[in-house]
Every structure is written in C-alpha cells, then in structure tokens.
Design an enzyme around this catalytic site. Structure first.
Site, PDB file in Angstrom:
ATOM      1  N   THR A 411       0.795  -1.221   0.000  1.00 33.57           N
ATOM      2  CA  THR A 411       0.000   0.000   0.000  1.00 33.57           C
ATOM      3  C   THR A 411       0.837   1.285   0.000  1.00 33.57           C
ATOM      4  OG1 THR A 411      -1.703  -1.251   1.150  1.00 33.57           O
ATOM      5  CG2 THR A 411      -1.957   1.091   1.227  1.00 33.57           C
ATOM      6  N   GLY A 497      -0.765  -2.623   6.548  1.00 36.17           N
ATOM      7  CA  GLY A 497      -1.754  -3.595   7.010  1.00 36.17           C
ATOM      8  C   GLY A 497      -2.518  -3.012   8.184  1.00 36.17           C
TER       9      GLY A 497
HETATM   10  N1  GLU Z   1      -5.357  -4.174   2.307  1.00 37.80           N
HETATM   11  C1  GLU Z   1      -5.097  -3.446   3.504  1.00 37.80           C
HETATM   12  C2  GLU Z   1      -6.284  -2.632   3.915  1.00 37.80           C
HETATM   13  O1  GLU Z   1      -7.052  -2.221   3.106  1.00 37.80           O
HETATM   14  C3  GLU Z   1      -3.956  -2.533   3.370  1.00 37.80           C
HETATM   15  C4  GLU Z   1      -2.701  -3.276   3.263  1.00 37.80           C
HETATM   16  C5  GLU Z   1      -1.524  -2.473   3.652  1.00 37.80           C
HETATM   17  O2  GLU Z   1      -1.555  -1.383   4.078  1.00 37.80           O
HETATM   18  O3  GLU Z   1      -0.472  -2.941   3.512  1.00 37.80           O
HETATM   19  O4  GLU Z   1      -6.437  -2.388   5.055  1.00 37.80           O
END
Ligand code: GLU
Length: 590
Positions: A411, A497
């Site tokens: 991200t 995450g």
């Molecule tokens: N998929 C995660 C979320 O939408 C984000 C992943 C990340 O920040 O690495 O919370």
C-alpha cells in the site's frame, strides 16, 4: 528527546532479516534524486527536518510521483488534479503497492465550503462470491498465499473510478494532461528504485507464475535490478486510453474484458469476476468519521474501512490521560496507548465491516460516554490481562463472531495540500505486495478480497466481515485529516496492514501531545499493540522500552515496522511536510 529522533536507517543486517518475512519491507532513506526538486526534499529528509512551503505541498512514496504532483500544483492544479498525476505515476514506479488494478479511500477537505467528505473507491466482491470463497473442500480456511496468488482474491478495482470522480468533483486541470508524466515515463522508461528491485527479487517465485508479470518483472528470468531503466508500453497505452476516453474504459470494453479473462483464466486458482461486476462498479461518497481530540477534530474513513473508527477510538480513550506530561519515553504513556489500541482492535474485530451489508454501530463506537466507559478500563497500573469487545449503543442486535482476516503490509499514502486551501488524504492499495501477481494492460490486479474474514461463521455465529456478493472487504486504511477550528491542521496516513492504525495514531499523538514537527512525528520509533503482543521497532530507540513494557505485563516482540507515513502540517507559518524514512517517499512544496 534526542534519542527519539531517529528510527531511520535500520542496520543493514536487521533490514535483511526483515525482508525475509514482510512482503513490503523497509528501505533506507535517500535515493533517486530525479531533479533539483526532489534532491532538496531528500536532503531535508536525510537531515530529519521537515520540508517547508507556503502555497502547496505533496508528500508521497516516490520521487517521480512527488514531482508529477508538484508540477500539477505549481501550474495551478488542485489537490485532486495532483492526486490523479501522482496515482498514475505510482502505478508505474511503485507497482507493488497501488495502481489501476486496486482500490483506495480519499478524504477531502474543501477550502471553499469548509466541508470534509470522503470517497470510497474500495474494491468490490464479484456477485458470484460467497461465504466459501476462501475455504477448502473440508471447509477449512485456505493458506494465505494460496488464496492470494491467482484470480480468486481479485475484487473489482476502484482506483480508476475514484481518480475520475475526484477530478470531476474538485479538479480544475485538463484531465488528459494529468497523465502526461506517467505516459512519458512508461514509454521512455524510469529508473527502478532499490525498493522495487528488492521486492521483485524477494517475490520472484510468486511473480513468475503469471507469464505477463514474469516477462515484465523477471525479463530473461532475472529480477529487474536497481538502477535499471524499465519501460512499460502497455501501461502507457492503457493510460492513453484513460486520458482520452475516461476511466470508464477500465470497466467496460477491451480492458475490462482482458481483466476478466485474466482472473477467470488464472491457472490453478481462477476467480469469478465477470464483465457485469466490472460494469457495475461505483464510487461511494460517505460522511467522514470525526472524533474530538484535545481541541482538534480527527476525521477519518468510516466503513468499509475500520481506520477512522479505530484511530478515533484509540485517541478517544486516551483523551482523559495527560500524555503530554508523560512524554514519549514513558512506559506509562505506551501502556495507555497500547491497551487503548487493544480495546479498539477488539471492537474492530467484532463490529467493523462494510456497513452497506451489515449493521455497524458507527456512532456508538465513538460516542463519548461509551469511550469513557472503555477508557475507565485503563485506570490501573499494569497491562490489561484480558481484552474483550465492548457493547456500544445500537438499535440493532449485535451478535457477531470475531473476524480473522489477515492483512500483510503493502500500500501507499498520498498527502496533498493545494493553493486553494483544499487538503487531500488518500490511502491507495492493491493489498499484498504485487497484489494477486496477475498483470494485465500494464498493471497488477489486487488481492483485496483476502481482507475479508476467511471464515464466515464461528460456532454458528456469523462474522460481520464475511464474504458476500458485491460487498467491500473491511480495510485498515486510515487516511486522516485533523481539523483545528474547522481548518485542516494535519494531513496524514500510511500503509502497513492493520498496523496502519497504530502508525497514524502515534503520529497524531506525537504531533499534538508531544509537540513534534511532522518529520519527527513520522520518524518517531513505532510501538504497536493490536492483539496483545507489543511490537517494538527493531533497531530503534524504542527498544529501550521493551523491558519496562514487559515489567508492566506485556508480551514484547522486536521487529521491523514497515510504515510509509506521509504527513503535512498546516500552521500559521505555512506548510511543513514529512516523509517516512522507512520508505522512499519525499515531500515537495512551494
Ligand atoms: N489491504 C489493507 C487494507 O485495506 C492494506 C494493506 C496495507 O496497508 O499494507 O487495510
């Protein structure tokens, strides 16, 4: 305080160890000066001082992208215009983190109306997806990467539609022109950054499973190398189509068909995404979640993200405690922050999901009396031994089982302030590093559906964040705008995450309670506690808190904590920007 000024530059051996276990690991500061603009920004970052400006500022994860955004802002574009240019470039130079195949959440504070709103560009589950999507034949949850790699995990992308919607609402610049930097770089080539090279090499086996991803990232079987010039003509062609005919072109016609074929045809792990799913995608405008904190309003993203509510709860629970007096080196301050976070995460796991599908007590979770009741649990001398979800006010029975979604960090976060007084905070993702590892039309497809709970029920009780047709998976992304007297005072967000929530909350506490400038606040070593284990940032001054926290009763684990915070503070003296030393980003302003 000096000892707290630098988590930057983890020792190389520590980084190596971290690379082996986290999909998007930390990288050291200071590379890739593209021009004078980013060279100056990188000097500031290396020196640990914020970038200052008067008119506008952009703080993002890669110098090419920062420069593209800066050019738009310098030419009189708005923050929404600059975001389109930034996102188009990020999809090329930081393809592991975000792009046209992913989703995003955007917070907007409007300089003219004074209003704050949000756009939800989260990926959606296909209409044919159901509760068994991530279960094997025996009804057991799939292993994480067995679910991720291939078509099964791919949701309908939201980022292209979000770019278009934001531009239509708040843009001033010609749409097509916003893609010119990205198209030029894709055609002429860009220099592969150390971070991209390191991540490709670490993921070579998975990336190599899709022939298209393989030939792009592993030409002749070798991972693309740092410093190499890399061209992506297919991406340039896709951007030309979007620039000329609009982002809708991703959702209908040739590109949509190619995405669907790729997902359905993924060898060994096909998905069910259809052309109908693609054509039905919609960006949703939603009210922000705003929580008062020490004379400020902290506004974030509500469901389907858990970001705004969980950051809001952590800060709300801390409101009664004098963190400023305790200071950043106090184990007592971190006991409170860590246990406030555990309490908030317990509620997150039980109650937070896509509120268009399941009832979520949005108001009740951040209501003052409820948070005061939860904060009372912190009035003790040691770590909480047990943490249970609370019972927020709600006019609906709330009988949910706890969620078990796994989120691994990738991200990217975009913070922009323009010369019209608009502020934009957008966190953008394809979920895991390199998403589903499926590549089509020059970009990678997300694996966002693995942000759903793999189990739909527990002991017969449904999980709020279970897979349902057309639903958006719960996120932790926490794009945030902090207001003071109705005006933006801090724009911040991060990847990472579900640790995003801790990174963002810490940065706000460091800035507001501990009076740190944005660069110090971003750099400040991380201590994050979500589910009981206190994660303490490896190679940083925070390690000194390990023993005192253990003495308070916490389990402590030292590890690389891989944030990518980008923050802009707005004050009487203008704008100050900070970029995370753990990744490659910079802030540029004028
Ligand atoms: N998929 C995660 C979320 O939408 C984000 C992943 C990340 O920040 O690495 O919370």
């Amino acid at each position: 305080m000096a000892v707290w000024a630098g988590a930057a530059g983890l020792p190389a051996r520590a980084q190596e160890a971290a690379d082996a276990v986290v999909p998007e690991a930390a990288t050291e500061t200071g590379q890739q000066a593209i021009s004078g603009m980013s060279a100056a920004a990188q000097e500031a970052k290396a020196a640990g001082v914020p970038v200052t400006a008067q008119d506008w500022m952009v703080a993002v994860a890669n110098p090419y992208a920062a420069e593209a955004g800066a050019r738009v802002l310098a030419a009189g574009g708005t923050a929404a215009d600059a975001m389109v240019a930034v996102q188009a470039v990020l999809g090329l130079v930081e393809p592991q983190s975000s792009g046209l195949g992913g989703g995003a959440f955007l917070l907007w504070h409007d300089g003219e109306s004074g209003e704050t709103t949000t756009l939800d560009g989260r990926e959606k589950a296909p209409l044919s997806a159901g509760p068994t999507l991530f279960l094997d034949q025996d009804g057991q949850p799939l292993k994480f990467f067995d679910a991720v790699v291939g078509g099964r995990s791919v949701g309908v992308p939201g980022t292209p539609a979000l770019m278009q919607t934001a531009h239509a609402r708040w843009g001033r610049s010609d749409w097509a022109g916003l893609f010119s930097d990205a198209i030029r770089l894709a055609e002429e080539g860009f220099i592969v950054s150390p971070r991209l090279a390191m991540l490709v090499a670490a993921d070579a086996e998975r990336l190599g499973r899709d022939p298209v991803a393989r030939s792009y990232f592993l030409p002749d079987g070798h991972p693309v190398a740092e410093g190499q010039l890399l061209r992506n003509p297919e991406y340039a062609a896709t951007l030309r189509t979007i620039a000329g005919q609009g982002a809708r072109q991703v959702y209908v016609g040739r590109i949509a068909k190619a995405i669907v074929e790729k997902v359905q045809g993924a060898e060994g792990n096909p998905g069910r995404l259809s052309e109908l799913d693609m054509s039905l995608y919609d960006v949703i405008e939603r009210a922000p979640v705003c929580v008062p904190y020490r004379g400020h309003e902290v506004c974030g993203m509500g469901p389907p993200s858990s970001g705004g509510l969980t950051v809001g709860q952590i800060l709300g629970l801390l409101s009664d405690f004098d963190l400023a007096e305790m200071g950043p080196e106090s184990a007592e301050a971190w006991r409170l922050i860590g246990d406030a976070s555990r309490l908030a995460f317990a509620d997150r796991g039980r109650y937070m999901a896509d509120s268009d599908f399941v009832p979520v007590p949005v108001k009740g979770l951040v209501e003052a009396d409820y948070m005061a009741r939860r904060a009372a649990l912190l009035r003790r001398d040691t770590a909480l031994s047990e943490v249970e979800p609370g019972e927020p006010e709600f006019d609906h029975a709330l009988n949910w089982a706890d969620d078990d979604a796994i989120e691994l960090p990738s991200t990217s976060h975009i913070s922009i302030v323009d010369s019209y007084g608009n502020a934009l905070s957008m966190t953008t993702t394809i979920e895991n590093a390199f998403g589903s590892r499926l590549m089509v039309a020059g970009f990678l497809l997300n694996n966002e559906l693995t942000d759903f709970s793999f189990r739909s029920h527990r002991d017969g009780v449904p999980v709020a964040n279970r897979v349902e047709p057309g639903k958006r998976p719960r996120s932790s992304m926490a794009p945030t705008i902090v207001l003071k007297d109705g005006e933006p005072a801090l724009v911040v967000g991060s990847p990472g995450g579900s640790r995003i929530i801790g990174y963002v909350a810490k940065t706000i506490v460091a800035h507001i309670d501990w009076g740190m400038d944005v660069q110090q606040a971003v750099t400040l070593p991380h201590l994050v506690n979500r589910f009981g284990t206190y994660d303490v940032e490896e190679g940083s001054a925070a390690a000194a808190l390990g023993e005192p926290l253990k003495a308070l009763g916490f389990n402590v684990e030292t590890r690389a904590l891989n944030s990518g915070l980008h923050a802009i503070a707005l004050g009487e003296d203008g704008l100050t920007g900070g970029a995370d030393p753990r990744r490659e980003g910079i802030a540029i302003g004028e």
